[in-house]
Write a protein that holds these residues in place. Sequence first.
Motif, mmCIF file in Angstrom:
data_model
loop_
_atom_site.group_PDB
_atom_site.id
_atom_site.type_symbol
_atom_site.label_atom_id
_atom_site.label_comp_id
_atom_site.label_asym_id
_atom_site.label_seq_id
_atom_site.Cartn_x
_atom_site.Cartn_y
_atom_site.Cartn_z
ATOM 1 N N ASP A 60 41.657 49.750 -9.982
ATOM 2 C CA ASP A 60 42.541 50.719 -10.651
ATOM 3 C C ASP A 60 42.294 52.141 -10.156
ATOM 4 N N GLY A 61 41.014 52.498 -9.972
ATOM 5 C CA GLY A 61 40.692 53.841 -9.483
ATOM 6 C C GLY A 61 41.225 54.064 -8.085
ATOM 7 N N TYR A 62 41.082 53.056 -7.230
ATOM 8 C CA TYR A 62 41.553 53.206 -5.857
ATOM 9 C C TYR A 62 43.069 53.205 -5.786
ATOM 10 N N GLU A 63 43.717 52.443 -6.666
ATOM 11 C CA GLU A 63 45.182 52.410 -6.626
ATOM 12 C C GLU A 63 45.779 53.757 -7.029
ATOM 13 N N ILE A 64 45.136 54.452 -7.958
ATOM 14 C CA ILE A 64 45.595 55.812 -8.287
ATOM 15 C C ILE A 64 45.580 56.664 -7.023
ATOM 16 N N PRO A 116 53.116 58.453 -15.431
ATOM 17 C CA PRO A 116 53.747 57.218 -14.941
ATOM 18 C C PRO A 116 53.806 57.092 -13.428
ATOM 19 N N LYS A 117 53.993 58.204 -12.723
ATOM 20 C CA LYS A 117 54.173 58.122 -11.276
ATOM 21 C C LYS A 117 52.921 57.655 -10.533
ATOM 22 N N ILE A 118 51.743 57.819 -11.126
ATOM 23 C CA ILE A 118 50.525 57.396 -10.419
ATOM 24 C C ILE A 118 49.806 56.242 -11.114
ATOM 25 N N ALA A 119 50.312 55.781 -12.258
ATOM 26 C CA ALA A 119 49.643 54.723 -13.007
ATOM 27 C C ALA A 119 49.676 53.403 -12.232
ATOM 28 N N PRO A 120 48.522 52.747 -12.044
ATOM 29 C CA PRO A 120 48.513 51.436 -11.377
ATOM 30 C C PRO A 120 49.394 50.419 -12.109
ATOM 31 N N THR A 121 49.336 50.440 -13.446
ATOM 32 C CA THR A 121 50.226 49.637 -14.272
ATOM 33 C C THR A 121 51.056 50.594 -15.113
ATOM 34 N N GLN A 122 52.364 50.571 -14.959
ATOM 35 C CA GLN A 122 53.220 51.483 -15.711
ATOM 36 C C GLN A 122 53.644 50.898 -17.054
ATOM 37 N N VAL A 123 53.777 49.570 -17.105
ATOM 38 C CA VAL A 123 54.227 48.891 -18.325
ATOM 39 C C VAL A 123 53.382 47.642 -18.529
ATOM 40 N N VAL A 124 52.918 47.430 -19.768
ATOM 41 C CA VAL A 124 52.241 46.184 -20.094
ATOM 42 C C VAL A 124 53.036 45.472 -21.181
ATOM 43 N N LEU A 125 53.284 44.184 -20.984
ATOM 44 C CA LEU A 125 54.018 43.357 -21.947
ATOM 45 C C LEU A 125 53.013 42.500 -22.715
ATOM 46 N N LYS A 181 35.253 53.131 -19.443
ATOM 47 C CA LYS A 181 36.065 52.242 -20.275
ATOM 48 C C LYS A 181 37.379 51.881 -19.584
ATOM 49 N N ALA A 182 37.871 52.792 -18.740
ATOM 50 C CA ALA A 182 39.102 52.517 -17.990
ATOM 51 C C ALA A 182 38.828 51.670 -16.750
ATOM 52 N N ASP A 183 37.546 51.448 -16.442
ATOM 53 C CA ASP A 183 37.145 50.589 -15.329
ATOM 54 C C ASP A 183 37.651 51.123 -13.987
#
Length: 478
Positions: free
Chosen positions: A36-40, A277-286, A18-20
């Motif tokens: 997203d998995g690789y960016e982590i 937060p330090k490893i999240a590919p996206t830290q904030v979504v607007l 679900k997190a893709d």
Amino acid sequence: MSQQTNDFSKWYIDTIQKADLMDYTPVRGCIAFKPDGYEIWEHIQGEMDRRFKETGHRNAYFPMLIPESFFQKEKDHIEGFSPELPWVTEAAGEKLEERLALRPTSETMIGHLYSDWIKSYRDLPLLINQWANVFRWEKKTLPFIRTSEFLWQEGHTAHVDEEDARKETMQMLNIYKEVVEGFLAIPVYDGQKTPSERFAGAVDTYSIEAMMKDGKAVQAGTSHYLGTKFAEAFDIKYLTKENKHTHVHTTSWGTSTRLIGSVIMVHGDEQGLVLPPKIAPTQVVLIPVGPWKKNPAIMEKLDEVFATLKAKGIRVRLDDSDQSPGYKFNEWELKGVPVRIELGPRDLENNQVLLKMRDEADKQTVELGSVVEAIEKELEVMQTRLFDKAKAFRDANSHTHIDSLEQLHQHLADSEKNETIPGWVLAGWCGDDACESNVKEETKFTTRNIPFNPPAEKHTCINCGKEAKHTVWFGRAY
């Protein structure tokens, strides 16, 4: 009963999908890392790499294919890895004169090359790290945690003597602990592996061990003092200041993409992924809400916030898709994004936004003028909160009152009856391999490590009742 409690493996797979983060491939046990998995992994890699370089290490790259004869040179090494090795036997339509293994680890190839690279004490210490993929043909696989091919780093160093090599071994273990605790927000126990659990060919192996939410252990990183075993096998010698040829002392150390699986299993909740937060590919979504398309000022303000956050190095996304706000909230929660900012017509009138942290139930009202400062603060607070929560969970499920196999069996029976996780057990061990093996056979609990700073000292062996030589963490593991 929650899905995490009732069927943790299903929850884990569902959460990843679900997190893709990944996708399955036609090759058994091999996965594709989605962005997203690789960016982590990139964020973990970046933090590790920075620390490696600060301590004098340099990156290099070595071949994936290793001749079979290399493995024969170090007996313990080949015995430890032979069941997991995939072999290349043909190329260009012809049978190869010698089988080539897809590397399970690179000690043998690197040992062969170090014997040419190292000539004098002036060449030491040699401090090299490799970022690469490795292959271990696992019988039972689980995405990120245990796959036939995975990504990792492996450090390989050579030193003038045992003292320098052991200092290196512990330095790298400490770096692993700092990154996993400070960056991934996962508490670990550091300590020494028992002989049966140490790396194939090592003199001593040290590890950091992390507890997942199902109570199982993940070996989150290992550092090995190899003594002169590989130096003798591959004839790695140097000329001392006294003009004598002597063998170098070597180390190796590694962490892998199983750290991604550990993050998911430690921090995830019933709603899905929760990322530090330090490893999240996206830290904030607007996210604009309400009839925002009829009010251009909403998007203008969100664009302004977006630009300010991005300028401060915060990884931010603006979701202006046509999906409903409810759909967007759910989607970004499943992806584990730490902070969600909502802005609608009424919020704009009141000069405010709604701020929602992924790991907390309630929303906060924040003035538009201070939204950036609030986000910076909340990201920092969440990072600490996740670590504290994970540590409280681990400590609550780390049991120090069990001193015999009979008590361990009772503990397991009580856990099953009460539908609780058995966690880990701190117990004494006499040092006899037979006692360690019997505990594993009867309970599926393996020794995790002999902790450097145990919460208590144990005096009798959990299996035979004789005097304990070591205080050891036992637990079931991935």
